[in-house]
Design a protein around this motif. Sequence first.
Motif, mmCIF file in Angstrom:
data_model
loop_
_atom_site.group_PDB
_atom_site.id
_atom_site.type_symbol
_atom_site.label_atom_id
_atom_site.label_comp_id
_atom_site.label_asym_id
_atom_site.label_seq_id
_atom_site.Cartn_x
_atom_site.Cartn_y
_atom_site.Cartn_z
ATOM 1 N N ASP A 1 73.992 6.312 73.226
ATOM 2 C CA ASP A 1 73.584 7.264 74.257
ATOM 3 C C ASP A 1 74.808 8.104 74.606
ATOM 4 O O ASP A 1 75.765 7.596 75.173
ATOM 5 C CB ASP A 1 73.078 6.494 75.479
ATOM 6 C CG ASP A 1 72.431 7.377 76.531
ATOM 7 O OD1 ASP A 1 72.731 8.585 76.584
ATOM 8 O OD2 ASP A 1 71.629 6.842 77.309
ATOM 9 N N ARG B 1 72.348 13.612 75.285
ATOM 10 C CA ARG B 1 71.753 14.057 76.556
ATOM 11 C C ARG B 1 72.111 15.501 76.886
ATOM 12 O O ARG B 1 73.089 16.048 76.378
ATOM 13 C CB ARG B 1 72.237 13.168 77.702
ATOM 14 C CG ARG B 1 71.932 11.715 77.532
ATOM 15 C CD ARG B 1 70.565 11.393 77.970
ATOM 16 N NE ARG B 1 70.329 9.950 77.793
ATOM 17 C CZ ARG B 1 69.203 9.369 78.069
ATOM 18 N NH1 ARG B 1 68.195 10.066 78.546
ATOM 19 N NH2 ARG B 1 69.054 8.076 77.873
ATOM 20 N N ILE C 1 70.770 9.273 71.237
ATOM 21 C CA ILE C 1 70.358 10.315 72.175
ATOM 22 C C ILE C 1 71.583 11.136 72.557
ATOM 23 O O ILE C 1 72.602 10.578 72.963
ATOM 24 C CB ILE C 1 69.741 9.716 73.458
ATOM 25 C CG1 ILE C 1 68.521 8.877 73.116
ATOM 26 C CG2 ILE C 1 69.388 10.817 74.449
ATOM 27 C CD1 ILE C 1 67.958 8.107 74.299
ATOM 28 N N MET D 1 77.305 3.542 75.169
ATOM 29 C CA MET D 1 77.142 4.779 75.894
ATOM 30 C C MET D 1 78.493 5.475 76.001
ATOM 31 O O MET D 1 79.507 4.856 76.267
ATOM 32 C CB MET D 1 76.599 4.537 77.303
ATOM 33 C CG MET D 1 76.444 5.850 78.018
ATOM 34 S SD MET D 1 76.253 5.902 79.789
ATOM 35 C CE MET D 1 74.998 4.817 80.181
#
Length: 124
Positions: free
Chosen positions: A19, A37, A35, A1
Amino acid sequence: MIGRGTCIRGDVASSDPVDIRGVLEGDCQTSAHCIVREGARVLGNIHASALLVAGEVEAGVLRAEKVEVRASARVLATIRARVVAVADGASFQGEVEIEGAEAGDGSAPLKDRRQGEGEEPPRA
C-alpha cells in the motif's frame, strides 16, 4: 505500507500486499495486490497480482492480472494485464498489452457495453 510523507529510494519486494501512500523511487514486486493511493507517487515498474492506481506512476511496465486506473490517476507506462480498466478523467499515456489474448486461447473480445442491442459502434 509506505506512509504519506515517506520517500523510499530502492526496490520493494514482498509476498504481502503493498500500500503506497508516499513516494517510491524504485521497482515494486509483490505476489499480492498493490495500491498506489491518491497523492502517492511511484517512479518505477510495478509487478503485482492486482494493481489499483489512484496516484501518479511513471514506469516502463505495470504488470498484473488486473490493473485499475482511477479517475484521479496519472500514469505514464506500458500496462500488461489480462484485465484493464481506465476510469473517465484518468490521465494515461502509454500502451496497453492484453495478456492471454492470443488467437486460440479461448478468450473472447471485449464488447462496448455502452451500445444498445444490435447497434453498431461509431466508426472513426
